[in-house]
Design a protein around this motif. Structure first.
Motif, PDB file in Angstrom:
ATOM      1  N   GLY A 103       8.737  -3.206 -49.204  1.00  0.00           N
ATOM      2  CA  GLY A 103       9.927  -3.580 -48.444  1.00  0.00           C
ATOM      3  C   GLY A 103      10.098  -2.683 -47.225  1.00  0.00           C
ATOM      4  N   MET A 104       9.696  -1.430 -47.361  1.00  0.00           N
ATOM      5  CA  MET A 104       9.895  -0.474 -46.266  1.00  0.00           C
ATOM      6  C   MET A 104       9.096  -0.876 -45.013  1.00  0.00           C
ATOM      7  SD  MET A 104      11.495   2.143 -45.223  1.00  0.00           S
ATOM      8  CE  MET A 104      11.283   2.176 -43.449  1.00  0.00           C
ATOM      9  N   ASN A 179      22.393  -0.915 -52.279  1.00  0.00           N
ATOM     10  CA  ASN A 179      22.042   0.434 -52.710  1.00  0.00           C
ATOM     11  C   ASN A 179      22.717   1.347 -51.690  1.00  0.00           C
ATOM     12  OD1 ASN A 179      20.874   2.900 -53.203  1.00  0.00           O
ATOM     13  ND2 ASN A 179      18.828   2.329 -52.530  1.00  0.00           N
ATOM     14  N   ASP A 207      18.693  -7.718 -46.564  1.00  0.00           N
ATOM     15  CA  ASP A 207      17.975  -7.044 -47.648  1.00  0.00           C
ATOM     16  C   ASP A 207      18.645  -7.444 -48.946  1.00  0.00           C
ATOM     17  OD1 ASP A 207      17.212  -5.271 -49.651  1.00  0.00           O
ATOM     18  OD2 ASP A 207      16.932  -3.608 -48.268  1.00  0.00           O
ATOM     19  N   TYR A 210      17.848  -6.496 -54.395  1.00  0.00           N
ATOM     20  CA  TYR A 210      18.439  -6.320 -55.733  1.00  0.00           C
ATOM     21  C   TYR A 210      19.113  -7.596 -56.231  1.00  0.00           C
ATOM     22  CZ  TYR A 210      17.662  -1.331 -54.954  1.00  0.00           C
ATOM     23  OH  TYR A 210      17.086  -0.101 -54.714  1.00  0.00           O
ATOM     24  N   THR A 243      10.764  -7.170 -51.818  1.00  0.00           N
ATOM     25  CA  THR A 243       9.791  -6.275 -52.457  1.00  0.00           C
ATOM     26  C   THR A 243       9.535  -6.657 -53.914  1.00  0.00           C
ATOM     27  OG1 THR A 243       9.328  -3.968 -53.021  1.00  0.00           O
ATOM     28  CG2 THR A 243      11.624  -4.640 -53.123  1.00  0.00           C
ATOM     29  N   SER A 245       8.824  -4.138 -55.855  1.00  0.00           N
ATOM     30  CA  SER A 245       9.030  -2.820 -56.466  1.00  0.00           C
ATOM     31  C   SER A 245       9.966  -2.825 -57.669  1.00  0.00           C
ATOM     32  CB  SER A 245       9.599  -1.846 -55.432  1.00  0.00           C
ATOM     33  OG  SER A 245       8.601  -1.463 -54.517  1.00  0.00           O
ATOM     34  N   LYS A 246      11.151  -3.399 -57.484  1.00  0.00           N
ATOM     35  CA  LYS A 246      12.204  -3.190 -58.489  1.00  0.00           C
ATOM     36  C   LYS A 246      12.119  -4.216 -59.614  1.00  0.00           C
ATOM     37  CE  LYS A 246      13.620  -0.381 -55.212  1.00  0.00           C
ATOM     38  NZ  LYS A 246      13.899   1.040 -55.160  1.00  0.00           N
ATOM     39  N   ARG A 254       3.194  -0.620 -53.753  1.00  0.00           N
ATOM     40  CA  ARG A 254       3.474  -0.879 -52.343  1.00  0.00           C
ATOM     41  C   ARG A 254       3.169  -2.341 -51.991  1.00  0.00           C
ATOM     42  NH1 ARG A 254       6.741   0.950 -52.351  1.00  0.00           N
ATOM     43  NH2 ARG A 254       7.063   1.116 -50.121  1.00  0.00           N
TER      44      ARG A 254
HETATM   45  N1  PLP Z   1      15.718  -1.901 -49.636  1.00  0.00           N
HETATM   46  C1  PLP Z   1      16.503  -1.146 -50.406  1.00  0.00           C
HETATM   47  C2  PLP Z   1      17.970  -1.331 -50.322  1.00  0.00           C
HETATM   48  C3  PLP Z   1      15.947  -0.181 -51.263  1.00  0.00           C
HETATM   49  O1  PLP Z   1      16.765   0.540 -52.036  1.00  0.00           O
HETATM   50  C4  PLP Z   1      14.536  -0.032 -51.311  1.00  0.00           C
HETATM   51  C5  PLP Z   1      13.936   1.001 -52.165  1.00  0.00           C
HETATM   52  O2  PLP Z   1      14.584   1.844 -52.721  1.00  0.00           O
HETATM   53  C6  PLP Z   1      13.758  -0.867 -50.488  1.00  0.00           C
HETATM   54  C7  PLP Z   1      14.380  -1.779 -49.658  1.00  0.00           C
HETATM   55  C8  PLP Z   1      12.258  -0.800 -50.361  1.00  0.00           C
HETATM   56  O3  PLP Z   1      11.506  -0.709 -51.448  1.00  0.00           O
HETATM   57  P1  PLP Z   1       9.923  -0.658 -51.341  1.00  0.00           P
HETATM   58  O4  PLP Z   1       9.538  -0.029 -50.040  1.00  0.00           O
HETATM   59  O5  PLP Z   1       9.490   0.133 -52.521  1.00  0.00           O
HETATM   60  O6  PLP Z   1       9.449  -2.050 -51.402  1.00  0.00           O
END
Ligand code: PLP
Length: 397
Positions: A103-104, A179, A207, A210, A243, A245-246, A254
């Motif tokens: 996501g970053m 977040n 974004d 979540y 993402t 990730s979560k 990644r």
């Molecule tokens: N957006 C939010 C609000 C997040 O909290 C995070 C990670 O903590 C991300 C995006 C990006 O996650 P990643 O780079 O692991 O995909």
């Protein structure tokens, strides 16, 4: 003949001005202490499920080790379209999805496309600090717009947000569920935000990573939070960052994606070319497994988050903690009555309770005095952390 090392003064100021993470200091202070319960991070404690890992190893075993498409292998883009159709109830074009290394990096590309030197980007705060970092690195200015808080929780101040728009404003970053606060936009909020963007010709960087972790039944639509997709038209200028990730415990892989109107494809592909030149195929195969077969694992993750949230809510029984119940995501963002300096309290909690939390000041000035606790962990850990914090509370204010 030696190579001259440039002095620091020759770095671009944007590179030096990117804010350092306010969580790192606390994590460095607490990391490695015997028995510490580390709840400062934004991830759960479960490893990636085996069926996802196996998809990656199968791919490696069959020799998928070469350069690949900038925007992602067609199979993953199609799997993303299927996932979106299931989740949002609307047909989706695979060409809307641009696979990325998390996501970053997706966020960084989104910001780079819409804002640069001299531009402003509005960010409701408290906010994930990487929004600010990505904006600053692009040379633009992040303008924080504090959210309001009352007994029911956090809410967005639409009037204040619109007043913050200037001729230099290019975009709004909207993170819902948020977040660190857990604030989750209703459909009315999202429509009002779109109206602001339309009136002023702004991009929205949405974004909703979540979105599957939604706890407030009044804000739940088919197992997810309200989305801009529910209220936007194809003409609206919305870029989504997303993402793996979560949802699927894949923070270390990644893998993420940017969702954007297909006509932006050539621009995005070019930017990916100069960023990562494409995401490794074996990682993408793992992503397909997560999307196509990952619902029951995700259901377990969500159940874990719900249980954790209920346990953390017990902190309020002491009367010393202000914790508006988070509507979404998996963080408790709370204040200890009388406490002022969040970082100081986070350090003391490490020393006195052996629990690691993130200081709210890491999420902007609006978060000062708060602490963020990630409750996506096994219940025993969350219970023990809450017991230790409650025991230390009378000494902390
Ligand atoms: N957006 C939010 C609000 C997040 O909290 C995070 C990670 O903590 C991300 C995006 C990006 O996650 P990643 O780079 O692991 O995909």
């Amino acid at each position: 003949s030696s190579i001259a090392i440039p002095s620091l003064s020759k770095l671009r100021p944007e590179a030096e001005q990117a804010p350092a993470s306010g969580i790192v200091d606390v994590a460095n202070y607490g990391r490695g202490r015997p028995g510490i319960i580390p709840l400062w991070v934004g991830e759960g404690d479960l490893p990636t499920p085996a069926f996802i890992c196996e998809a990656a190893t199968r791919s490696l075993a069959t020799g998928e080790t070469f350069y690949t498409y900038q925007s992602g292998i067609p199979e993953l883009r199609e799997a993303l379209a299927r996932y979106h159709e299931r989740l949002y109830g609307k047909a989706s074009d695979p060409e809307r999805f641009f696979v990325n290394s998390g996501g970053m990096p997706a966020l960084q590309i989104a910001i780079r496309m819409v804002a640069g030197t001299g531009d402003e980007v509005l960010v409701p705060t408290p906010a994930w600090p990487n929004f600010v970092g990505a904006i600053v690195i692009a040379g633009a200015q992040a303008v924080g717009v504090p959210m309001n808080i009352d007994a029911h929780g956090w809410n967005i101040d639409l009037e204040r947000l619109e007043k913050a728009v200037t001729p230099r404003t290019r975009a709004l970053v909207i993170n819902s569920p948020s977040n660190p606060t857990g604030w989750t936009a209703s459909h009315d909020d999202l429509s009002a935000l779109l109206d602001i963007a339309r009136r002023h010709g702004l991009w929205i960087i949405a974004d909703e990573i979540y979105g599957r972790f939604i706890h407030d039944p009044t804000l739940t639509v088919g197992g997810r939070s309200p989305s801009f997709r529910d209220v936007m038209t194809p003409e609206d200028c919305v870029l989504f960052i997303q993402t793996f990730s979560k949802n699927w415990a894949m923070t270390g892989w990644r893998l993420g994606w940017l969702e954007a109107p297909p006509p932006l494809g050539p621009v995005i592909e070019n930017l990916i070319q100069y960023q990562t030149s494409g995401t490794p195929v074996f990682i993408q195969r793992a992503g397909i497994a997560a999307l196509d077969e990952g619902e029951s694992f995700l259901a377990d993750q969500i159940a874990r988050a719900r249980a954790g949230r209920a346990i953390v809510q017990r902190l309020t029984e002491s009367g010393l903690v202000e914790l508006p119940p988070p509507s979404g995501a998996f963080y408790a963002f709370f204040k200890i009555r009388g406490a002022k300096n969040a970082k100081d309290i986070a350090m003391r909690l490490i020393d006195e309770a052996n629990v690691g939390l993130a200081p709210g000041s890491a999420f902007g000035d609006a978060g000062e005095g708060y602490l963020r606790l990630c409750y996506l962990r096994k219940a025993e850990d969350v219970e023990e952390a809450v017991r230790r914090i409650a025991e230390a509370l009378p000494r902390l204010a």
